[in-house]
Motif scaffolding. Structure first.
Motif, mmCIF file in Angstrom:
data_model
loop_
_atom_site.group_PDB
_atom_site.id
_atom_site.type_symbol
_atom_site.label_atom_id
_atom_site.label_comp_id
_atom_site.label_asym_id
_atom_site.label_seq_id
_atom_site.Cartn_x
_atom_site.Cartn_y
_atom_site.Cartn_z
ATOM 1 N N LEU A 1 0.824 -1.221 0.000
ATOM 2 C CA LEU A 1 0.000 0.000 0.000
ATOM 3 C C LEU A 1 0.856 1.268 0.000
ATOM 4 N N CYS A 2 1.991 1.222 0.708
ATOM 5 C CA CYS A 2 2.855 2.410 0.844
ATOM 6 C C CYS A 2 3.942 2.468 -0.231
ATOM 7 N N GLY A 3 4.226 1.342 -0.848
ATOM 8 C CA GLY A 3 5.323 1.299 -1.819
ATOM 9 C C GLY A 3 6.680 1.185 -1.147
ATOM 10 N N SER A 4 6.713 1.116 0.183
ATOM 11 C CA SER A 4 7.949 0.904 0.943
ATOM 12 C C SER A 4 7.550 0.350 2.303
ATOM 13 N N ALA A 5 8.508 -0.285 2.972
ATOM 14 C CA ALA A 5 8.173 -1.023 4.202
ATOM 15 C C ALA A 5 8.097 -0.132 5.442
ATOM 16 N N PRO A 6 7.192 -0.461 6.371
ATOM 17 C CA PRO A 6 7.206 0.198 7.683
ATOM 18 C C PRO A 6 8.280 -0.473 8.542
ATOM 19 N N GLU A 7 8.636 0.146 9.673
ATOM 20 C CA GLU A 7 9.630 -0.474 10.567
ATOM 21 C C GLU A 7 9.088 -0.500 11.985
ATOM 22 N N LEU A 8 9.207 -1.645 12.631
ATOM 23 C CA LEU A 8 8.716 -1.741 14.004
ATOM 24 C C LEU A 8 9.537 -0.824 14.926
ATOM 25 N N GLY B 1 -0.591 8.254 17.728
ATOM 26 C CA GLY B 1 0.790 8.673 17.489
ATOM 27 C C GLY B 1 0.831 10.074 16.890
ATOM 28 N N GLY B 2 -0.325 10.593 16.473
ATOM 29 C CA GLY B 2 -0.409 11.941 15.890
ATOM 30 C C GLY B 2 -0.595 11.950 14.387
ATOM 31 N N GLY B 3 -0.691 10.778 13.784
ATOM 32 C CA GLY B 3 -0.865 10.696 12.328
ATOM 33 C C GLY B 3 -2.333 10.756 11.920
ATOM 34 N N VAL B 4 -2.578 11.323 10.737
ATOM 35 C CA VAL B 4 -3.915 11.311 10.126
ATOM 36 C C VAL B 4 -3.738 10.989 8.647
ATOM 37 N N LEU B 5 -4.582 10.091 8.131
ATOM 38 C CA LEU B 5 -4.574 9.736 6.702
ATOM 39 C C LEU B 5 -5.920 10.136 6.132
ATOM 40 N N GLY B 6 -5.931 10.906 5.027
ATOM 41 C CA GLY B 6 -7.183 11.347 4.423
ATOM 42 C C GLY B 6 -7.304 10.864 2.983
ATOM 43 N N VAL B 7 -8.512 10.451 2.608
ATOM 44 C CA VAL B 7 -8.750 9.898 1.271
ATOM 45 C C VAL B 7 -9.835 10.702 0.559
ATOM 46 N N LEU B 8 -9.486 11.306 -0.565
ATOM 47 C CA LEU B 8 -10.496 11.949 -1.399
ATOM 48 C C LEU B 8 -10.636 11.076 -2.655
ATOM 49 N N PRO B 9 -11.688 10.229 -2.697
ATOM 50 C CA PRO B 9 -11.774 9.200 -3.736
ATOM 51 C C PRO B 9 -11.621 9.756 -5.153
ATOM 52 N N GLY B 10 -10.768 9.109 -5.911
ATOM 53 C CA GLY B 10 -10.535 9.497 -7.303
ATOM 54 C C GLY B 10 -9.655 10.718 -7.471
ATOM 55 N N VAL B 11 -9.303 11.372 -6.375
ATOM 56 C CA VAL B 11 -8.610 12.661 -6.489
ATOM 57 C C VAL B 11 -7.210 12.645 -5.862
ATOM 58 N N GLN C 1 4.823 7.964 3.413
ATOM 59 C CA GLN C 1 4.294 6.608 3.195
ATOM 60 C C GLN C 1 2.768 6.580 3.338
ATOM 61 N N LEU C 2 2.262 7.269 4.360
ATOM 62 C CA LEU C 2 0.808 7.244 4.570
ATOM 63 C C LEU C 2 0.063 7.934 3.433
ATOM 64 N N ALA C 3 0.681 8.972 2.864
ATOM 65 C CA ALA C 3 0.023 9.657 1.743
ATOM 66 C C ALA C 3 -0.062 8.728 0.533
ATOM 67 N N VAL C 4 0.959 7.888 0.356
ATOM 68 C CA VAL C 4 0.916 6.913 -0.751
ATOM 69 C C VAL C 4 -0.194 5.892 -0.490
ATOM 70 N N MET C 5 -0.294 5.447 0.765
ATOM 71 C CA MET C 5 -1.370 4.509 1.109
ATOM 72 C C MET C 5 -2.738 5.152 0.829
ATOM 73 N N ALA C 6 -2.877 6.406 1.242
ATOM 74 C CA ALA C 6 -4.151 7.113 1.044
ATOM 75 C C ALA C 6 -4.465 7.259 -0.443
ATOM 76 N N GLY D 1 -4.602 11.527 -2.075
ATOM 77 C CA GLY D 1 -4.403 11.059 -0.707
ATOM 78 C C GLY D 1 -3.617 12.124 0.034
ATOM 79 N N ILE D 2 -3.856 12.238 1.328
ATOM 80 C CA ILE D 2 -3.144 13.246 2.124
ATOM 81 C C ILE D 2 -2.823 12.626 3.488
ATOM 82 N N ALA D 3 -1.711 13.037 4.072
ATOM 83 C CA ALA D 3 -1.376 12.581 5.427
ATOM 84 C C ALA D 3 -0.708 13.715 6.163
ATOM 85 N N ALA D 4 -0.959 13.796 7.456
ATOM 86 C CA ALA D 4 -0.286 14.794 8.286
ATOM 87 C C ALA D 4 0.025 14.151 9.625
ATOM 88 N N PHE D 5 1.025 14.721 10.294
ATOM 89 C CA PHE D 5 1.461 14.175 11.589
ATOM 90 C C PHE D 5 1.943 15.287 12.500
#
Ligand code: GLN
Length: 321
Positions: A150-157, A267-277, A208-213, A279-283
């Protein structure tokens, strides 16, 4: 109506919104997870991603913060991929609780149902649904592979966060065993809770979250890898869950004022999805009373307002060079 916006308008709106939000104060770091209480409260990043791979990154967009409840989104997608959207509805549900994310009362009110995969109860239940059943390592690999796709790159624990959260998650233990009592945990309860706690402890960036969104906004096609990572029919289902419960008891107020379905994490992150348009993320770590980042909300809301966008506006948005 057709609404035409240019990429430079998107860039300028993001910059303006980011600068505005730097002046917004208030809120406090989550303190019920000791590790989160000590994160620098001044960190602030915002990323926008378009389905064609155009990116806008402002501030601390490379900083790896605890994904926390935003991880409920990819794991719900994974459960839908593996078992189908109907099975997720039947086994977990899709109803907003109107209550805090860790509510035990919500489970009792919903006739013993976990309600939705985007609150703690439903997310623990979703972890129990992940295949291969009975295989903790296999399930963890599936969860990580899915987020990576979903992100195109890996998360890290973030190991320290995982330890901090595991040592203090008594309320989630109660939720898990209550759900087990009601037949809503579909694998070993302790293993399911551990997977949930571990996925919440993953470090992720706003980039990464914006790519997921954007992948969700684009029907499952990752704008960076170009790969289709889930069936397009999953997009409206996951976006429905995000819109109805992404901000918990504040979800209605959020959608009403911002116009964008979004999911938060303590953790302070927000992921926003505007369908078809887009993705946005803020932290930014300081949170309001419902556990949603104050600055991230301000930035995303301002961005939407400047561009005159809204998921329910009825516009067909066309992005031009
Ligand atoms: N891991 C956190 C918890 O279970 C996630 C909560 C959140 O981000 N809202 O309490």
């Amino acid at each position: 109506m057709d609404k035409i916006i240019t990429k430079s308008q998107i860039r300028m709106a993001a910059e303006q919104a980011y600068n505005y939000a730097t002046t917004v104060t208030g809120g406090a770091n989550a303190n019920y997870i000791p590790f989160l209480a000590n994160i620098n409260p001044d960190l602030f990043g915002m990323s926008v991603m378009l389905p064609d791979g155009t990116a806008v990154n402002l501030g601390d967009t490379q900083y790896r913060f605890g994904i926390e409840s935003v991880s409920k989104v990819p794991t719900a997608i994974l459960a839908m991929k593996q078992s189908g959207t109907q099975a997720v509805l039947d086994k977990i549900g899709a109803d907003a609780t109107g209550l805090p994310f860790n509510s035990i009362f919500a489970i009792l009110l919903e006739n013993d149902h976990p309600s939705t995969p985007l609150v703690n109860a439903g997310a623990i239940s979703a972890c129990s649904m992940i295949e291969p059943n009975g295989d903790s390592d296999g399930k963890w690999e599936a969860i990580i592979d899915n987020i990576t796709g979903l992100c195109g790159s890996a998360p890290e624990l973030i190991d320290e966060l995982y330890k901090s959260e595991s040592a203090t998650n008594f309320n989630n233990r109660a939720i898990t065993w209550l759900l087990k009592n009601y037949g809503r945990i579909y694998d070993d309860p302790d293993m399911s809770l551990d997977l949930y706690t571990r996925q919440c402890s993953l470090g992720i960036t706003t980039e990464q979250l914006a790519v997921m969104a954007a992948t969700i906004a684009a029907g499952g096609v990752n704008p960076i890898s170009g790969k289709s990572v889930f069936e397009s029919e999953i997009s409206p289902k996951i976006t429905t869950l995000i819109a109805t419960v992404g901000f918990y008891q504040n979800s209605g107020d959020w959608l009403y004022t911002s116009g964008i379905p979004a999911k938060s994490g303590v953790g302070g992150g927000v992921l926003g999805v505007l369908p078809g348009v887009l993705g946005i993320a803020a932290f930014a770590p300081p949170l309001d009373n419902a556990g949603n980042s104050v600055k991230a909300q301000a930035a995303i809301k301002k961005f939407m307002e400047i561009l005159g966008l809204g998921v329910l506006n009825g516009d067909r948005v066309i992005i031009k060079e």
